[in-house]
Design a protein around this motif. Structure first.
Motif, mmCIF file in Angstrom:
data_model
loop_
_atom_site.group_PDB
_atom_site.id
_atom_site.type_symbol
_atom_site.label_atom_id
_atom_site.label_comp_id
_atom_site.label_asym_id
_atom_site.label_seq_id
_atom_site.Cartn_x
_atom_site.Cartn_y
_atom_site.Cartn_z
ATOM 1 N N MET A 148 -20.331 -32.248 6.603
ATOM 2 C CA MET A 148 -20.059 -33.659 6.861
ATOM 3 C C MET A 148 -18.747 -33.861 7.618
ATOM 4 O O MET A 148 -18.580 -34.836 8.311
ATOM 5 C CB MET A 148 -20.047 -34.457 5.557
ATOM 6 C CG MET A 148 -21.415 -34.586 4.900
ATOM 7 S SD MET A 148 -22.732 -35.048 6.053
ATOM 8 C CE MET A 148 -22.103 -36.604 6.636
ATOM 9 N N PRO B 11 -16.595 -32.678 10.683
ATOM 10 C CA PRO B 11 -16.690 -31.835 11.884
ATOM 11 C C PRO B 11 -15.531 -30.834 11.951
ATOM 12 O O PRO B 11 -14.714 -30.746 11.044
ATOM 13 C CB PRO B 11 -16.612 -32.844 13.025
ATOM 14 C CG PRO B 11 -16.865 -34.182 12.421
ATOM 15 C CD PRO B 11 -16.352 -34.078 11.007
ATOM 16 N N ARG C 265 -19.147 -36.030 16.009
ATOM 17 C CA ARG C 265 -20.381 -35.454 15.468
ATOM 18 C C ARG C 265 -21.266 -34.898 16.578
ATOM 19 O O ARG C 265 -21.776 -33.782 16.486
ATOM 20 C CB ARG C 265 -21.148 -36.529 14.666
ATOM 21 C CG ARG C 265 -22.501 -36.087 14.143
ATOM 22 C CD ARG C 265 -22.441 -34.882 13.235
ATOM 23 N NE ARG C 265 -21.477 -35.044 12.160
ATOM 24 C CZ ARG C 265 -21.154 -34.089 11.293
ATOM 25 N NH1 ARG C 265 -21.723 -32.907 11.359
ATOM 26 N NH2 ARG C 265 -20.245 -34.314 10.368
ATOM 27 N N PHE D 72 -27.130 -37.515 14.004
ATOM 28 C CA PHE D 72 -27.849 -37.453 12.731
ATOM 29 C C PHE D 72 -29.140 -38.278 12.731
ATOM 30 O O PHE D 72 -29.894 -38.244 11.766
ATOM 31 C CB PHE D 72 -26.946 -37.905 11.586
ATOM 32 C CG PHE D 72 -26.023 -36.833 11.091
ATOM 33 C CD1 PHE D 72 -26.451 -35.513 10.987
ATOM 34 C CD2 PHE D 72 -24.726 -37.121 10.695
ATOM 35 C CE1 PHE D 72 -25.607 -34.510 10.518
ATOM 36 C CE2 PHE D 72 -23.871 -36.133 10.223
ATOM 37 C CZ PHE D 72 -24.310 -34.824 10.133
ATOM 38 N N GLU E 107 -14.435 -40.194 8.568
ATOM 39 C CA GLU E 107 -15.341 -40.313 9.707
ATOM 40 C C GLU E 107 -16.226 -39.076 9.785
ATOM 41 O O GLU E 107 -15.745 -37.968 9.979
ATOM 42 C CB GLU E 107 -14.555 -40.451 11.019
ATOM 43 C CG GLU E 107 -15.489 -40.514 12.230
ATOM 44 C CD GLU E 107 -14.761 -40.744 13.543
ATOM 45 O OE1 GLU E 107 -13.782 -41.507 13.541
ATOM 46 O OE2 GLU E 107 -15.188 -40.156 14.552
ATOM 47 N N GLY E 108 -17.524 -39.288 9.599
ATOM 48 C CA GLY E 108 -18.455 -38.153 9.687
ATOM 49 C C GLY E 108 -19.318 -38.197 10.921
ATOM 50 O O GLY E 108 -19.944 -37.210 11.279
ATOM 51 N N CYS E 109 -19.386 -39.363 11.586
ATOM 52 C CA CYS E 109 -20.262 -39.432 12.754
ATOM 53 C C CYS E 109 -19.828 -40.454 13.790
ATOM 54 O O CYS E 109 -20.179 -40.346 14.942
ATOM 55 C CB CYS E 109 -21.701 -39.734 12.340
ATOM 56 S SG CYS E 109 -21.941 -41.428 11.755
ATOM 57 N N CYS F 4 -23.932 -41.792 8.820
ATOM 58 C CA CYS F 4 -23.621 -40.894 7.707
ATOM 59 C C CYS F 4 -23.019 -41.574 6.482
ATOM 60 O O CYS F 4 -23.057 -41.031 5.390
ATOM 61 C CB CYS F 4 -22.690 -39.775 8.169
ATOM 62 S SG CYS F 4 -20.968 -40.263 8.337
#
Ligand code: FES
Ligand code: FES
Lengths: 784, 154
Positions: free
Chosen positions: A208, A210, A291, A703, B38-40, B45
């Motif tokens: 999760m 990066p 991501r 995603f 922040e994952g995306c 996410c």
């Protein structure tokens, strides 16, 4: 205080995670990083092309831009890191492409600017002229060598570390590495020969968090690096080589790392160039990839094609396994070559007593991202293929798949056992695990229900699949640990292996607590800092517990013995008569617990009488080397699916497993690791797959398109445990980090095919998407 | 540049930032609360989940300026001093945290869910958390923790 090993203690590290105080790479604030500049990479938009020119002149003049660097600038060595342990024929990746690009996303230039947005804007001004070459995407095309990724003179000349570094890429065409093993004898009664091609699709580790790195040089010329990495010491070693600096002048810190799963093992070219850029612009630099950038440039996993042949008797005895594996290592091979001999071939027999194996591996290059490590690397894909061919064999000879497995599993009274593939499995009871999981699942009732459904002609058919597994962990080598008891009776454990969600802080405290009698809440764990401990390999290949865990235990034991000497002085007794009561953390003379001294007294004694003591009795460093005695956690699983034969939709209704992780330090943590691994393994059946089109464009760069499991995919997992102590180390530990993956993929895969076997479906490729399932049903209808 | 007052966890923060900045970046870099992750950066996410007047929003895809005049709650605002919120306490007790990167967003989504539905079924929890991805846990213990926290809160 009772024994801590075996207790599901809540994690001591959790408060920080739960309140938002945990510091990950992007949260790190440090004076050395004040005023950091930001970088953005300009990446290839083509999978395979000649790099004609790069024009950065406009970008260099854009607002806020500090520097723009292209490959021809040679700001660092012309060739980059090798993505892991080089074996055989290695094609290294240039830090920035110079003559050719070989995957979409390959770095061509890098922009350094005062703000991230300025770097983004300027990167768009870099003009890249690419002249397309034919992309090599197909395995057979790669093998045919009609188009070569590496032509004579292409390969970079930099040879960063030991190994056979052939610099002429054309020598072996698109083959990076080949290896094989043939062993044993094939019993002539094996009159049934069953073959199938089984693909294991490409996956992305996709933690999760990066990747990210922050770097700065201090006034003394030392290099400081904070990185989301699984291997801070390994990263330091590569930087030392790359920048020609002594390791002591490089300081690598891995802060909290938000998951890794193999995706943060290899040191990427992006990470390698940043210190050079920081030097050029005279400012610290930070980089965190987005991501989509991570999915389009971080290392990936799997991507293996198995041609499996099983030789057996008509009554279910497996006599031999033939395997022809082609592994796609992507454009710039690395650790994948090592895995073939180190992990895949040794697993040739799985959990079965097999008399003959004929195993060949061919590692190819294609115009995709490099394949590195991913949870279960080198083992899970093979075990999935093996369990699949066993089901096909069972189907062909008309035997229940559970009976075929029963007839062939390695028996516990023969263990430890060395298979003909050369692996020495430690103690386990594979047959008992299978029987238990079948019983817990209610296997016979499930089969009866399946018969009923089939008879009723219902649209929703059920399928039952199973798999048995064991897998090699640790892979040799060891880990260092340092333990110190402080004057206030707290303790510090320092290890070179680091956690990315593995719960080391709790597990390490439990292990030390059992020896020292100090409450785990009073034991802190230091990891991820190359200045804190000399060496470390890291949390890769499920190896920390059975290496670092032993080192912690042994160091703690030494300290406890030293402390008894000190306590003996205080108690005016012989040290051999002094015992440490680990329930209370106090020392007393055997038989007289009423008179005791504690750690505080012992520590005071150590410092108070320098003439009588060494002064460091309560501090100890240990290196534990497993000397090749690897551990093989094992188990078995049953998956139950419902397949809608009108739509091809698959629903997983149950997942039951029995897992033997050896002695469990913290059963709750073990369950969590299993759950995560199972989810990874099942997702590969549901639809998680990295997809490229024929031109080499990545279609799964977010995603939405790269579907990792969400909370509504699975039923509650039904976990059961065996806990066979391993004799391969003194504490009976095995491992668990990757175990969940191993049986999950083949058990569910087998279940999907099983649901349709009465229709004549023999095999379906992974992932078993509704479209693919529906098509395989339709194909059997057409042939009927 | 835009001047605004952000009300975060009951405190008022005067902020000067570009009007195009998202709430996530302002919370992390200007307010200085880095618990939100922040994952995306693409609404996929849930790692960046915060509450706006009690409603869950992905702060990566929400302009900071739009949060003006509304109560922002982040993970840092959940515990009462050293006393963990029941959601946090149950996550600890039942092992719902591994790497912890999804945890803040997961907990904020769960809080919003329990605030509007104090007695969620397992199915309702799954739906409520379906926008929060976790790569570590397989979700099993998170599901259990939210279920038990709901019981404890009632
Ligand atoms: S960072 Fe906002 S949803 Fe992923
Ligand atoms: S705990 Fe690591 S992503 Fe959820």
């Amino acid at each position: 205080m009772s024994q801590k090993t075996g207790t599901s203690l809540g994690r001591v590290e959790d408060a920080a995670f739960l309140t938002g105080r945990a510091r990950y790479i992007d949260d790190v604030r440090h004076p050395l990083l004040d005023g950091a500049a930001f970088v953005v990479f300009v990446r290839s938009t083509m999978a395979h092309a000649r790099l004609v020119s790069v024009d950065a002149s406009e970008a260099k003049n854009a607002p806020g831009v500090l520097d723009v660097v292209v490959g021809a600038d040679h700001v660092v060595h012309p060739a980059g890191p090798t993505y892991g342990i080089p074996v055989g024929h290695v094609f290294t990746q240039p830090v920035l492409a110079e003559t050719k690009v070989r995957y979409v996303g390959e770095p061509i230039a890098v922009v350094v600017a005062g703000t991230h947005q300025q770097a983004v804007d300027a990167a768009e001004l870099v003009i890249v002229d690419l002249e397309p070459l034919v992309p090599v995407m197909d395995f057979d095309r790669a093998l045919s060598d009609d188009v070569l990724l590496f032509e004579p003179g292409d390969a970079p000349q930099f040879q960063p570390s030991a190994g056979d570094h052939s610099t002429d890429g054309a020598e072996n065409g698109n083959i990076a590495f080949e290896t094989s093993l043939t062993a044993g004898d094939l019993n002539p009664d094996a009159t049934v020969v069953v073959s199938e091609r089984v693909w294991n699709p490409r996956q992305a580790p996709a933690p999760m968090e990066p990747r990210g790195i922050a770097t700065a040089w201090d006034d003394a010329g030392d290099l400081h690096v904070w990185a989301a990495t699984q291997r801070p010491h390994g990263f330091r070693a590569q930087l030392a080589e790359f920048y020609e600096l002594p390791e002591t002048n490089i300081h690598v810190i891995a802060p909290e790392v938000g998951g890794a799963f193999g995706g943060k093992v290899s040191r990427s070219v992006e990470e390698h160039i940043l210190p050079a850029l920081a030097q050029r612009v005279g400012r610290p630099i930070r980089w965190t990839d987005t991501r989509s950038e991570f999915l389009a440039s971080g290392t990936q996993g799997r991507a293996e094609r198995y041609d499996m042949t099983l030789h057996g008797t008509p009554d279910g005895m497996i006599r031999g396994i033939g395997v022809n594996l082609v592994k796609d290592l992507g454009a710039y091979p690395g650790v994948g070559t090592y895995l073939a001999n180190g992990y895949t071939i040794p697993m040739a027999c799985g959990t079965y007593d097999i008399g003959w194996v004929d195993f060949s591996v061919t590692c190819i290059v294609t115009n995709r991202i490099t394949v590195g490590a991913f949870r279960g690397a080198g083992r899970a894909p093979y075990l999935a293929a093996l369990e699949r061919i066993i089901d096909i064999y069972a189907n062909d000879i008309g035997m229940d798949p559970s009976d075929v497995r029963r007839r062939n599993l390695i028996q516990p009274d023969t263990m430890p056992v060395t298979t003909i593939a050369g692996a020495t499995y430690d103690e386990a009871d594979y047959p008992a695990d299978l029987e238990r999981v079948l019983a817990e699942a209610g296997y016979n009732d499930l089969r009866a229900e399946q018969v009923e459904r089939r008879a009723s002609g219902a649209a929703k058919q059920i399928g039952i699949g199973m798999a048995s597994y064991c897998h090699k962990t640790a892979g040799g080598g060891g880990e260092e640990a340092h333990v110190r008891v402080n004057p206030d009776a707290t303790a510090v454990v320092t290890t070179g292996t680091t956690s990315q969600g593995h719960s080391h802080a709790t597990a390490w405290a439990q292990i030390a607590s059992d020896v020292l009698g100090i409450d785990p809440a009073n034991i802190s764990v230091v990891e991820g800092n190359t200045d804190a401990i000399a060496s470390g390999i890291g949390a890769v290949g499920s190896r920390s517990l059975q290496t670092a865990g032993l080192a912690i235990h042994n160091a703690s034991t030494t300290i406890a013995e030293n402390a008894k000497q000190l306590a003996a002085q205080l108690l005016e007794a012989n040290a051999s008569d002094v015992v440490l009561d680990t329930d209370t953390g106090s020392f007393h003379v055997v038989g007289t617990p009423a008179i005791s001294v504690g750690w505080v007294d012992v520590a005071a004694e150590m410092t108070a009488s320098p003439a009588d003591t060494e002064g460091d009795e309560l501090s100890c460093g240990e290196y534990y080397n497993n000397e090749g005695r690897d551990t093989y956690p094992s188990g078995a699983a049953v998956a139950v699916v419902e397949v809608d034969i009108e739509t091809g939709h698959v629903r997983l209704t149950r997942f039951v497993s029995v897992d033997d992780a050896g002695i469990r330090v913290n059963p709750m943590i073990v369950d969590g690791q299993l759950h995560g691994g199972i989810a990874n393994g099942l997702a590969q059946v549901f639809g998680e797959e990295v997809i490229y089109d024929d031109d080499g464009n990545l279609l799964t760069s977010n995603f939405m398109d790269y579907a990792i499991a969400s909370i509504d995919w699975f039923p509650q997992f039904e976990l059961h445990h065996a806990a066979t102590a391993s004799s391969h180390n003194a504490l009976g530990f095995k491992a668990v980090g990757e175990s969940g993956v191993m049986a999950a993929t083949p058990a569910m895969h087998n279940a999907v095919v099983d649901a349709l076997s009465h229709l004549g479906v023999r095999h379906i490729e992974l992932p078993c998407t509704p479209e693919r399932v529906w098509q395989s049903i339709a194909a059997t209808v057409r042939t009927r | 540049m835009h001047h605004m007052n952000l009300d975060v966890n009951g405190m008022s923060y005067p902020i000067t930032a570009d009007a195009s900045r998202n709430l996530l970046s302002v919370l992390r870099n200007e307010v200085g609360l880095t618990g939100t992750k922040e994952g995306c950066d693409d609404c996929e996410c849930g790692a960046c989940m915060v509450l706006l007047d009690g409603q869950p929003v992905n702060s990566c895809s929400y302009l900071a300026a739009q949060a003006e005049g509304r109560a922002v709650t982040t993970i840092e605002g959940l515990a009462d001093g050293d006393d963990l919120h029941p959601l946090q306490a149950k996550m600890l007790e039942l092992g719902g945290v591994q790497c912890g990167f999804c945890t803040p967003g997961m907990i904020m989504s769960a809080k919003a869910l329990l605030d509007r539905n104090p007695e969620p079924s397992e199915e309702e929890i799954r739906i409520g958390l379906s926008g929060n991805l976790c790569r570590c846990t397989g979700y099993a213990k998170i599901l259990a923790a939210v279920g038990e926290a709901a019981v404890e809160i009632r």
